[in-house]
Design an enzyme around this catalytic site. Sequence first.
Site: not given
Length: 199
Positions: A46, A19, A139
């Site tokens: 992301h 991310s 995540d």
Amino acid sequence: MKRPADAMPRIDAVVIGTSAGGVEALSRILPSIPASMKAAILVVIHVPRERPSLLSELFRAKCQMMVEEAIDKADIESGHIYFAPPDYHLLVDSGPQIALSVDDLVQYSRPSIDVLFESAADVYGARLLGVLLTGGNEDGAAGLAYIARCGGTTVLQDPAEAVAAAMPEGALKVMKPTHVLHLDGIRDLLMDLATKTVR
């Protein structure tokens, strides 16, 4: 001294999740991997869900491997890097094939790293290598732990090196990865996998 790849089983697929700081991290890793890589690489990073991603174009210009944005129902081929498209979960289905989903957000994200990691582990089992890099939420932690439970190899970026440490630190709370490495070490590991002759 043995390098990490020397003791590794056959790897048919590599899944990478990241991310915040991920574009820079991937730019340190992916361009060095030769086109002869026997495994496929699937990447979730992301990105904003409301606009097209330029990741495949960006990395196509840098990488020796074939780079493309993942397409639903496409066969997964060795020597290819697949990026998850914006606002779709990227999954591995039997075949192995790519599957895209608009199911609910996971960890506030779609695409979700956990979704990719868990679906890939179900298909590849011990022949999967999971890599979790820098990121600002957790995540990927559950997904990396699931890869380990399925017999796969797990690699974590050293949180001390990460631009955003929450993602690797989240994984360390729930599992003990096979390797904790700096980006250069992760790059070298994947390059070693690409040049292994015994598979």
